[in-house]
Write a protein that holds these residues in place. Structure first.
Motif, PDB file in Angstrom:
ATOM      1  N   ALA A 155      -5.353  -2.458  -0.957  1.00 29.22           N
ATOM      2  CA  ALA A 155      -4.354  -1.551  -1.525  1.00 29.22           C
ATOM      3  C   ALA A 155      -3.112  -2.304  -1.999  1.00 29.22           C
ATOM      4  O   ALA A 155      -2.676  -2.155  -3.149  1.00 29.22           O
ATOM      5  CB  ALA A 155      -3.973  -0.477  -0.500  1.00 29.22           C
ATOM      6  N   ARG A 156      -2.522  -3.107  -1.116  1.00 24.63           N
ATOM      7  CA  ARG A 156      -1.297  -3.816  -1.500  1.00 24.63           C
ATOM      8  C   ARG A 156      -1.586  -4.942  -2.494  1.00 24.63           C
ATOM      9  O   ARG A 156      -0.769  -5.228  -3.372  1.00 24.63           O
ATOM     10  CB  ARG A 156      -0.566  -4.327  -0.260  1.00 24.63           C
ATOM     11  CG  ARG A 156       0.127  -3.169   0.473  1.00 24.63           C
ATOM     12  CD  ARG A 156       0.931  -3.576   1.658  1.00 24.63           C
ATOM     13  NE  ARG A 156       1.649  -2.406   2.183  1.00 24.63           N
ATOM     14  CZ  ARG A 156       1.907  -2.193   3.461  1.00 24.63           C
ATOM     15  NH1 ARG A 156       1.524  -3.071   4.363  1.00 24.63           N
ATOM     16  NH2 ARG A 156       2.564  -1.105   3.843  1.00 24.63           N
ATOM     17  N   ASP A 157      -2.751  -5.572  -2.382  1.00 26.06           N
ATOM     18  CA  ASP A 157      -3.110  -6.593  -3.367  1.00 26.06           C
ATOM     19  C   ASP A 157      -3.332  -5.965  -4.741  1.00 26.06           C
ATOM     20  O   ASP A 157      -2.977  -6.555  -5.769  1.00 26.06           O
ATOM     21  CB  ASP A 157      -4.360  -7.350  -2.934  1.00 26.06           C
ATOM     22  CG  ASP A 157      -4.093  -8.286  -1.760  1.00 26.06           C
ATOM     23  OD1 ASP A 157      -2.909  -8.574  -1.482  1.00 26.06           O
ATOM     24  OD2 ASP A 157      -5.072  -8.719  -1.120  1.00 26.06           O
ATOM     25  N   PHE A 158      -3.909  -4.778  -4.752  1.00 23.16           N
ATOM     26  CA  PHE A 158      -4.102  -4.047  -6.010  1.00 23.16           C
ATOM     27  C   PHE A 158      -2.746  -3.661  -6.606  1.00 23.16           C
ATOM     28  O   PHE A 158      -2.517  -3.820  -7.810  1.00 23.16           O
ATOM     29  CB  PHE A 158      -4.959  -2.811  -5.750  1.00 23.16           C
ATOM     30  CG  PHE A 158      -5.440  -2.088  -6.972  1.00 23.16           C
ATOM     31  CD1 PHE A 158      -5.727  -2.771  -8.152  1.00 23.16           C
ATOM     32  CD2 PHE A 158      -5.641  -0.711  -6.945  1.00 23.16           C
ATOM     33  CE1 PHE A 158      -6.194  -2.089  -9.286  1.00 23.16           C
ATOM     34  CE2 PHE A 158      -6.102  -0.030  -8.061  1.00 23.16           C
ATOM     35  CZ  PHE A 158      -6.387  -0.725  -9.228  1.00 23.16           C
ATOM     36  N   PHE A 159      -1.853  -3.177  -5.748  1.00 22.92           N
ATOM     37  CA  PHE A 159      -0.499  -2.858  -6.205  1.00 22.92           C
ATOM     38  C   PHE A 159       0.144  -4.091  -6.848  1.00 22.92           C
ATOM     39  O   PHE A 159       0.743  -4.005  -7.923  1.00 22.92           O
ATOM     40  CB  PHE A 159       0.361  -2.370  -5.037  1.00 22.92           C
ATOM     41  CG  PHE A 159       1.796  -2.100  -5.414  1.00 22.92           C
ATOM     42  CD1 PHE A 159       2.200  -0.838  -5.801  1.00 22.92           C
ATOM     43  CD2 PHE A 159       2.743  -3.124  -5.387  1.00 22.92           C
ATOM     44  CE1 PHE A 159       3.530  -0.587  -6.165  1.00 22.92           C
ATOM     45  CE2 PHE A 159       4.066  -2.898  -5.746  1.00 22.92           C
ATOM     46  CZ  PHE A 159       4.460  -1.617  -6.132  1.00 22.92           C
ATOM     47  N   ARG A 160       0.013  -5.236  -6.198  1.00 18.98           N
ATOM     48  CA  ARG A 160       0.617  -6.478  -6.709  1.00 18.98           C
ATOM     49  C   ARG A 160       0.059  -6.831  -8.085  1.00 18.98           C
ATOM     50  O   ARG A 160       0.798  -7.272  -8.981  1.00 18.98           O
ATOM     51  CB  ARG A 160       0.362  -7.618  -5.722  1.00 18.98           C
ATOM     52  CG  ARG A 160       1.004  -8.942  -6.127  1.00 18.98           C
ATOM     53  CD  ARG A 160       0.717 -10.036  -5.107  1.00 18.98           C
ATOM     54  NE  ARG A 160       1.411  -9.802  -3.830  1.00 18.98           N
ATOM     55  CZ  ARG A 160       0.829  -9.403  -2.712  1.00 18.98           C
ATOM     56  NH1 ARG A 160      -0.483  -9.165  -2.701  1.00 18.98           N
ATOM     57  NH2 ARG A 160       1.518  -9.227  -1.603  1.00 18.98           N
ATOM     58  N   ASN A 161      -1.237  -6.614  -8.281  1.00 21.53           N
ATOM     59  CA  ASN A 161      -1.847  -6.913  -9.576  1.00 21.53           C
ATOM     60  C   ASN A 161      -1.335  -5.993 -10.679  1.00 21.53           C
ATOM     61  O   ASN A 161      -1.201  -6.407 -11.833  1.00 21.53           O
ATOM     62  CB  ASN A 161      -3.374  -6.793  -9.486  1.00 21.53           C
ATOM     63  CG  ASN A 161      -3.998  -7.884  -8.651  1.00 21.53           C
ATOM     64  OD1 ASN A 161      -3.361  -8.893  -8.349  1.00 21.53           O
ATOM     65  ND2 ASN A 161      -5.248  -7.682  -8.256  1.00 21.53           N
TER      66      ASN A 161
END
Length: 345
Positions: free
Chosen positions: A272-278
């Protein structure tokens, strides 16, 4: 943007969809679908970047937006959910007025069709299934189901066409009217064989033209939305897809599947947070939240990924998440019921 008179007319039309005991005629479905499809196809790249194929992409980019946002979990053929929301005033004014004035953005996570509430709807599916197996495609229980589906989704289409920038509906796994396996979809069944039954009803009662426009509407829906402090998709992001992947979703069925069908516990760690970062490289990914529905919860919410992913789909309630204009959000006070007070006692 509708004026005061046309705004009330719009609301009356949405009420009429729910209150009309009959089914909408095919011309109405075709007209409203065509309008909504045109709106989706030509959304501004200002907030919906276009793909390499020169089509409106799969991402709603509001990473620079600072205003109230309402996240609506799975509707599942509940027109009252939308009606109650539009009549609510928890942002400081009637939501419908705020929507028309651009003071609030509404993001529905998808799954507009197929009733899933316990009791009456379950019994209706079982009755419809028995009749369908006996060769009765257009039965009374199926007419009731289709009525609720269209009362919900035609209202969604009206709202999308009226407020292109402030009302949005993401694709869920139930947005698969042809019941296909492929293109990021899996055929659907739960209480009965809902996917086949709805498809058969539409072809038999209406025509292939209706099936085609509904399929086109679904395939033009975006699949994710990004804001300064949070993101939204139908299901938990299976992996942290890239921004380019989301924008070019038309040619990426694995991405569509990974944002609409992820089961509990199936997502990659920290997706979730890695996707947000992308999707929002300048945002604070370490404190970002991701919202979704898809899998039901029995309480107001359920947390995954150490609190980064929040499920808010309780099929027996009408709860929405309200993120304030300053980006603040409280799990305890900002997951709000839109049920009328007398129904919550």
């Amino acid at each position: 943007m509708p004026g005061t008179i046309s705004l009330e007319t719009l609301f009356s039309e949405i009420l009429a969809l729910r209150d009309d005991s009959g089914l909408p005629d095919e011309d109405t479905i075709l007209s409203l679908s065509d309008s909504a499809i045109s709106t989706l196809e030509f959304e501004s790249p200002e907030y919906r970047p276009w793909s390499s194929e020169n089509k409106a992409g799969g991402l709603l980019d509001f990473s620079n937006h600072h205003g109230d946002v309402i996240i609506v979990p799975d509707l599942h053929a509940r027109p009252d959910f939308l009606i109650n929301l539009l009549s609510s005033d928890f942002t400081g004014g009637r939501i419908l007025d705020s929507l028309a004035e651009g003071r609030v953005i509404i993001i529905c996570v998808g799954d507009g069709v197929h009733t899933e509430t316990a009791g009456k709807c379950y019994d209706r599916w079982k009755s419809a299934y028995k009749k369908w197996m006996d060769g009765s495609i257009v039965s009374a229980p199926m007419k009731g189901e289709i009525h609720d589906c269209f009362a919900t989704m035609l209202a969604v289409m009206k709202l999308k066409s009226a407020f292109p920038k402030s009302f949005h509906f993401l694709k869920g796994n139930h947005e698969n009217v042809t019941n296909e396996n492929g293109n990021g979809n899996w055929a659907f069944r739960k209480f009965a064989r809902e996917g086949e039954m709805v498809r058969d009803f539409i072809i038999d009662y209406y025509s292939d033209a209706t099936l085609h426009v509904l399929d086109s509407f679904e395939k033009n829906l975006p699949v994710a939305a990004i804001f300064p402090t949070f993101g939204v998709s139908h299901a938990e992001p299976r992996v942290p897809f890239s921004r380019e992947d989301v924008i070019n979703y038309h040619s990426n069925p694995d991405l569509i599947l990974g944002l609409t069908w992820t089961d509990n516990g199936e997502a990659m760690e920290n997706s979730a947070r890695d996707f947000f970062r992308n999707l929002n490289p300048s945002g604070d990914a370490e404190n970002a939240l991701w919202f979704g529905g898809h899998r039901p919860v029995s309480e107001k919410y359920r947390l995954w990924q150490e609190g980064a992913y929040i499920q808010i789909h309780n099929p027996n309630e009408m709860n929405v998440a309200h993120i304030h204009a300053d980006g603040s959000f409280s799990l305890e006070s900002d997951i709000v019921s839109v049920l009328p007070m007398e129904q919550t006692k």
